[in-house]
Design a protein around this motif. Structure first.
Motif, PDB file in Angstrom:
ATOM      1  N   SER A 115       0.761  -1.220   0.086  1.00 25.29           N
ATOM      2  CA  SER A 115       0.047  -0.094   0.047  1.00 25.29           C
ATOM      3  C   SER A 115       1.078   1.236  -0.030  1.00 25.29           C
ATOM      4  N   VAL A 116       1.785   1.472   1.136  1.00 25.82           N
ATOM      5  CA  VAL A 116       2.408   2.860   1.284  1.00 25.82           C
ATOM      6  C   VAL A 116       3.240   3.010   0.044  1.00 25.82           C
ATOM      7  N   ALA A 117       4.243   2.274  -0.304  1.00 24.72           N
ATOM      8  CA  ALA A 117       5.290   2.485  -1.285  1.00 24.72           C
ATOM      9  C   ALA A 117       4.757   2.609  -2.659  1.00 24.72           C
ATOM     10  N   PRO A 118       3.777   1.788  -3.001  1.00 22.35           N
ATOM     11  CA  PRO A 118       3.363   1.782  -4.302  1.00 22.35           C
ATOM     12  C   PRO A 118       2.185   3.204  -4.634  1.00 22.35           C
ATOM     13  N   GLY A 119       1.768   3.701  -3.480  1.00 19.10           N
ATOM     14  CA  GLY A 119       1.132   4.920  -3.299  1.00 19.10           C
ATOM     15  C   GLY A 119       1.842   5.999  -3.591  1.00 19.10           C
ATOM     16  N   VAL A 120       3.017   5.915  -2.882  1.00 20.16           N
ATOM     17  CA  VAL A 120       3.920   7.230  -2.955  1.00 20.16           C
ATOM     18  C   VAL A 120       4.538   7.046  -4.555  1.00 20.16           C
TER      19      VAL A 120
END
Length: 499
Positions: free
Chosen positions: A372-377
């Motif tokens: 979630s976090v890394a792909p979102g950034v």
């Protein structure tokens, strides 16, 4: 059950689906020649004398193609036949120089197996379901007709002629577009785990022939099926099934009969159209290929094939849930694609080592970051993101600071954005940009004392039973500290002061 029901004027109809998936075998050379198999080469630049069917040329089986087929069979728990044979499938077409295709009809190298598609409430699959696999046989691909090169002529590219395919034939066990889509996705995942096919459907290295028939709900007899050829995406497979099911019901309810035929899918319109009448096996005059000896597999070869198999998706998912304590959702998402679990496992090892905790203690944090976090950034930055800066060590440094309470989740994202755009060490970026949380109890306590003094009425209301006001005090404290206060420290001091 997740049956796809078509409501007709005479009653409800159900669809029966079987898939024949053609998967290009991962091999640098073709099934019976040494010609290259690289995608995208100039037309007719990867054609040997064998592929062009020059007189006197004899095929020689590629052992690696046989090995990959056997490993694939083992991955789907199928019966491996120690003795198999190649047959000639006779038909005449411009992209088939020999006038026949070397395939396996009577004695395939892999027999019956199975594949489990996973429950998916959003996709309409309420529970796991076993899909039977009838066989896997190895065969040559044909060439490619090119109709857009000249206004009055079609050209032939033989680069694909002789490329090794595994034809993976399911049983007619699927009853909805959702199940068929799940089957193709799961099969593609297994092939990519094993390394026997790259699964690039857009490049044609994996494509499906979709067999569809309909029957009245509860009728034990199968209806007449159609076969829609060379469907090259999961979405298109599902569209073919939906369109064909409704088309066949319309035909039957209008008093007609469904023709056993081969059809083509029109991507632009989402419809299928007739290609030719469907042949039966005897129409191809199959007979054993006289140029090829039977394939005989030895025990040592089979042992090596089985030992070479990696941990497969279902086993990996079970391990993630059982040993790492991940949720079923996270485990399923992490194991769906080879690249995803590879990133997760690499990062998990680096983070555990840097923080000094067992992998199970940091697995959820790393899973959420990976999914979630890394792909979102990365998505938010678009072309600004330089993925070369996103090393496991850089990400581990960010997660380590977050684990220690030095940075918040939003600060972790901000630091990762800077790493992707500008590079640099995450710890140095956090110090230089003032992106670390304040855990100084003196500074936080002073801010809280001022907030409580300015809101005596709310303090009394809280002590009188309005527990929801606790969130108000937390928010005011974080605002006073410009969002940099450690939430855990804030919560503890507030609880102590408010009693």
């Amino acid at each position: 059950m997740s049956k796809y029901i078509v409501q007709g004027q005479t009653g409800d109809w159900e669809v029966v689906i079987g898939l024949e998936v053609h998967a290009q075998v991962t091999s640098k050379s073709k099934l019976f020649s040494g010609a290259a198999t690289e995608f995208g080469a100039e037309p007719n630049s990867q054609v040997s004398l064998v592929d062009a069917a020059m007189p006197g040329m004899l095929p020689v089986p590629n052992a690696e193609c046989i090995r990959q087929a056997v490993r694939t069979g083992m991955a789907i728990e199928a019966e491996i036949h120690k003795w198999s044979r190649f047959d000639r499938k006779n038909y005449f077409y411009a992209d088939l120089p020999q006038g026949y295709q070397i395939s396996q009809l009577y004695h395939p190298i892999v027999g019956e197996g199975q594949l489990v598609i996973d429950a998916d409430d959003k996709g309409g699959i309420p529970e796991d379901k076993v899909i039977g696999i009838e066989r896997i046989h190895v065969e040559q691909d044909a060439g490619k007709l090119m109709h857009d090169q000249h206004p009055t002529m079609s050209y032939v590219d033989l680069n694909r002629s002789g490329v090794a395919l595994m034809e993976i034939v399911s049983k007619p066990d699927m009853t909805s577009p959702a199940e068929a889509g799940a089957y193709v996705r799961k099969l593609r995942s297994i092939l990519r785990y094993v390394g026997s096919c790259d699964g690039n459907m857009e490049e044609g290295s994996m494509r499906a022939d979709v067999n569809v028939s309909v029957r009245k709900v509860g009728d034990p007899e199968l209806g007449t099926r159609t076969e829609t050829k060379n469907v090259n995406s999961v979405r298109f497979v599902m569209q073919v099934i939906e369109y064909e099911a409704n088309r066949q019901v319309d035909v039957l309810e209008s008093g007609g009969s469904v023709d056993q035929e081969t059809r083509l899918f029109d991507v632009a319109t989402g419809t299928t159209r007739t290609m030719r009448s469907k042949e039966d096996a005897h129409d191809y005059r199959y007979f054993p290929d006289p140029d090829l000896l039977p394939v005989v597999l030895e025990d040592d070869f089979l042992t090596e094939c089985r030992a070479s198999l990696p941990e497969l998706p279902d086993a990996k998912r079970a391990r993630y849930e059982g040993e790492l304590g991940l949720t079923a959702y996270n485990a399923r998402e992490l194991t769906a694609e080879v690249e995803t679990f590879a990133r997760f496992e690499t990062l998990l090892g680096v983070v555990a080592a840097k923080i000094g905790k067992p992998e199970a203690k940091v697995a959820t944090q790393v899973a959420n970051w990976t999914l979630s976090v890394a792909p979102g950034v990365v998505k938010g930055l678009g072309d600004e993101a330089n993925l070369a800066n996103s090393t496991p060590e850089a990400q581990a440094a960010i997660l380590s600071m977050q684990d220690k309470g030095e940075i918040s989740g939003s600060q972790a994202k901000e630091i990762y954005e800077i790493v992707l755009k500008e590079g640099g060490e995450p710890e140095a970026i956090a110090d230089a940009k003032g992106l670390k949380q304040v855990s100084d109890t003196g500074a936080i306590e002073a801010a809280i004392d001022e907030i409580l003094a300015n809101n005596e009425d709310k303090v009394e209301q809280y002590k009188g039973g309005k527990d929801k006001l606790f969130g108000f005090f937390v928010g005011q404290t974080m605002k006073a500290m410009q969002g940099k206060a450690n939430p855990g420290v804030v919560n503890q001091i507030l609880k102590d002061k408010l009693g």
